[in-house]
Design an enzyme around this catalytic site. Structure first.
Site, PDB file in Angstrom:
ATOM      1  N   GLU A   1       0.818  -1.219   0.000  1.00 17.99           N
ATOM      2  CA  GLU A   1       0.000   0.000   0.000  1.00 17.99           C
ATOM      3  C   GLU A   1       0.852   1.270   0.000  1.00 17.99           C
ATOM      4  OE1 GLU A   1      -2.898  -0.298   3.189  1.00 17.99           O
ATOM      5  OE2 GLU A   1      -4.195  -1.537   1.933  1.00 17.99           O
TER       6      GLU A   1
ATOM      7  N   GLU B   1      -6.594  -7.846  -0.813  1.00 17.42           N
ATOM      8  CA  GLU B   1      -6.971  -7.951   0.604  1.00 17.42           C
ATOM      9  C   GLU B   1      -8.460  -7.689   0.753  1.00 17.42           C
ATOM     10  OE1 GLU B   1      -4.831  -5.419   3.326  1.00 17.42           O
ATOM     11  OE2 GLU B   1      -2.936  -5.735   2.318  1.00 17.42           O
TER      12      GLU B   1
END
Ligand code: GLA
Ligand code: ZN
Length: 691
Positions: A158, A315
């Protein structure tokens, strides 16, 4: 364009199922590793993301590497017919690195340097940080390049944030020099004469900060562009050794949906496969239907990031996160439904954060496939195993995509410009919300949509919707013009065609850059309404859309003049009652609509409904869908895979007429009425319809 892409990696031709796996937290209890393997098989997991935060476990001291534990895990995965989505560990640094080389630590906009700690907290420019990541990444690639378990590289984690250190400032100045050549051009683009902001030497340029410069919109925009470019540059430095040693292993970076800080449209060009992390708060006070449409919107962005190529749901949470306001559990059915929602929009994976709950530290109460109880007899585990079962039946869908007739533009640079400007009132800007509001009617009618940015080729669409096209990036007006001239239908709204790519206003009447002629209107001024204020738009008699009655208007009303466009609706109230509020202009072989005000959802539903009918745009299924139910599809050109999804708690029925399908999950034929349980879905296969 192809309709079937190869699998993400030819090593695995099935859907991927798995999640973030942190075996290095359990090094002292290797029996847990064996239990993990047993449970993975039971859950139908075949792809585990390993090593995301393992730098210290891999390099406990500078230059001293320990791969033993990871060797064991990679071997165990391979022995169990599973694969590794293998991470580079730059998302969190070892403390030795920060201690010895403080330049790797991020500097905040207030110019203070962060301490070591947390994660995702590094300078993107630091040569030391780049060198150290390149070393560990090379070691990983050297060691596992021929390992049968290696499937995909998961680069860092991320990527986000920005650094305001001197190294980053110098890199920014360099970037500006490459862009503008000389200071004169920069000062002109930034309109720097305003408040005496003219730069007379490159050394005067600083990154934006609340304690310094923050009102030069051109500078703020360039800084955001620089942060994206610098992040991509860092990413490229991370993957250089991987490209060299494992040229056939795809790389991805897990994106964060609608995160504003990085232009994912641009970043996506640098990855082989797009991936994203999805954490909706289901069952909240606003209900699941609007949320489901917004999540579909982001899935569609992710499919479009690589022009229709399947993406990875990297995710998602098997139960609830540890950071939501209210940790409400997914109601029965929702786990399968929300997992398959990703697949419906083009994901070839369902992956979770996280596989096993950690015992300590900040994510110990974050949902996981395996809870602290340690066995498989939990509701969450059974839900996950259910997804595993379902995915095993979907091999035929791997690599397929959808080629919609409709596109909605949601452009990051435009978003930055709208969010960064002063004017219009902060609470009414709502750029992304407005894009989603224009997407939702199609979702409700089961019409697939591409979500694209301004740089895309528009020519394959029948209908192009460009809400609040405030910033016209270079060539956009021209491409919109030819799109309409060649027969396309273009819809844009208030607050469009206002500035160029440097946030400099177009002179001579909005919408600028030639769009005024395409739309046949001049937008003279924009009236802002207080939250409780309302206006109305009243459809004109016998208007070409065939809509009647009136619709609620709130927040923003453009006061426009027709310059040749047909008036379809006028304002009902206030000093501009009777003036045009909705117009259509015939231009070349196409049509261009201008929606001058922010209208109710009912208006958008009716407008889009008419356009779908007028343009012969085919919904996925020829049947009205109940509220909260959507239909999406993927196809390889031979078969179509139809996903009917019910985001309401109650049972819903769809009258599919005489159409016959094969229910891919129940493995049986289906015809006639289709029943969906509350939070239920069907995945139906049929031969591709003739186009
Ligand atoms: C992000 C991160 C994960 C984890 C989850 C928790 O998506 O990438 O490492 O922290 O959030 O929701
Ligand atoms: Zn820096």
């Amino acid at each position: 364009m192809t309709n079937r892409y190869p699998p993400i990696n030819p090593k695995c031709t099935s859907m991927l199922h798995g999640g973030d796996y942190n075996p290095d937290q359990w090094i002292k209890t290797p029996e847990i590793w064996d239990e993990d393997m047993r449970l993975m098989k039971l859950a139908g997991c075949n792809a585990m993301s390993v090593g995301i935060f393992s730098w210290t476990a891999l390099e406990p001291q500078e230059g001293k590497f320990e791969f033993g534990w990871l060797d064991t895990i990679m071997d165990k995965l391979a022995e169990n017919s599973a694969f590794a989505v293998l991470a580079t560990p730059s998302g969190a640094r070892p403390a030795w690195l920060s201690r010895k080389y403080p330049e790797v630590l991020r500097v905040r906009p207030d110019r203070g340097r962060n301490l070591h700690g947390h994660r995702h907290n590094h300078c993107l420019t630091s040569p030391v940080y780049r060198e150290k990541t390149a070393i560990i990444n090379r070691k990983l690639a050297e060691r596992y390049k021929d390992h049968p378990a290696l499937l995909v590289w998961h680069i860092s984690n991320e990527y986000n944030g920005e650094c305001h250190c001197e190294l980053c400032r110098a890199a920014f100045v360099n970037w500006l020099q490459r862009k503008y050549g000389d200071l004169d051009a920069l000062n002109q683009a930034w309109w720097a004469a305003f408040w005496s902001h003219t730069c007379t030497d490159w050394s005067q340029i600083e990154s934006p900060s609340e304690i310094g410069e923050h009102c030069v919109h051109g500078l703020t925009l360039d800084w955001k562009r620089f942060v994206t470019d610098q992040t991509i540059d860092f990413f490229r430095s991370e993957i250089a050794p991987l490209r060299e040693l494992t040229p056939d292993v795809p790389v991805t970076a897990n994106f964060m949906g609608l995160y504003p800080g990085l232009d994912y449209w641009k970043f996506a060009k640098a990855v082989d496969v797009a991936s994203w992390d999805n954490y909706p708060s289901w069952h909240g006070p606003d209900g699941d239907t609007p949320l489901a449409a917004s999540i579909s919107f982001v899935h569609d962005i992710n499919r479009c990031l690589k022009n229709g190529k399947p993406f990875m749901l990297m995710e998602s949470v098997p139960s609830t996160t540890n950071w939501m306001e209210v940790a409400k559990r997914k109601r029965p059915g929702m786990h399968l439904l929300s997992s398959m929602q990703a697949v419906a929009h083009g994901s070839d994976t369902v992956q979770y954060f996280q596989w096993r709950k950690s015992r300590g530290s900040s994510e110990k109460f974050h949902g996981a496939v395996v809870d602290h109880v340690g066995h498989e007899n939990t509701r969450v585990f059974r839900d996950v195993a259910g997804v595993g079962e379902a995915l095993k039946k979907l091999d035929a869908i791997v690599g397929t995509t959808v080629r919609p007739d409709v596109a909605v533009i949601c452009d990051w640079e435009n978003r930055w410009a709208i969010d960064g400007m002063q004017g219009l009132g902060r609470h009414v800007r709502k750029y992304v919300e407005t894009c989603i509001a224009h997407y939702r009617p199609f979702w409700s009618k089961g019409v697939p949509v591409d979500v694209i940015d301004e740089t895309f080729d528009f020519s394959s669409y029948k209908l192009l919707i460009a809400p609040m096209l405030y910033m016209l990036r270079p060539g956009v007006a021209e491409r919109s013009r030819s799109f309409v001239a060649e027969g396309g239908t273009f819809v844009t709204t208030y607050w469009s065609g206002i500035v160029d790519e440097n946030d400099l206003c177009f002179l001579g009447g909005w919408p600028g850059d030639g769009l005024r002629e395409v739309l046949g209107i001049w937008d003279e001024e924009l009236d802002g309404l207080y939250p409780d204020d309302r206006n109305r738009i009243v459809m004109t008699e016998d208007n070409a859309l065939g809509l009647a009655g009136e619709y609620d208007v709130r927040e923003l009303c453009g006061l426009i003049h027709s310059e040749g466009a047909d008036i379809l609706a006028t304002y009902g109230d206030d000093f501009y009652a009777g003036r045009p509020a909705l117009t259509v202009n015939a231009f070349g072989r196409g049509k261009a609509y201008y929606v001058a005000s922010r209208n109710s959802d009912e208006f958008l539903a009716d407008l889009c409904g008419r356009l779908i009918a007028d343009l012969d745009i085919r919904p996925v299924i020829e049947a009205p869908l109940p509220v909260g139910v959507t239909a999406q599809m993927r196809s390889d050109g031979v078969d179509e895979f139809v996903f009917l999804m019910n985001f309401t708690a109650g049972e819903q029925k769809i009258d599919a007429g005489g159409e016959s399908f094969i229910d891919m999950l129940a493995v049986e034929p289906v015809k006639g009425d289709i029943r969906l349980e509350g939070y239920g879905l069907k995945i139906l296969r049929r031969p591709a319809r003739a186009t």
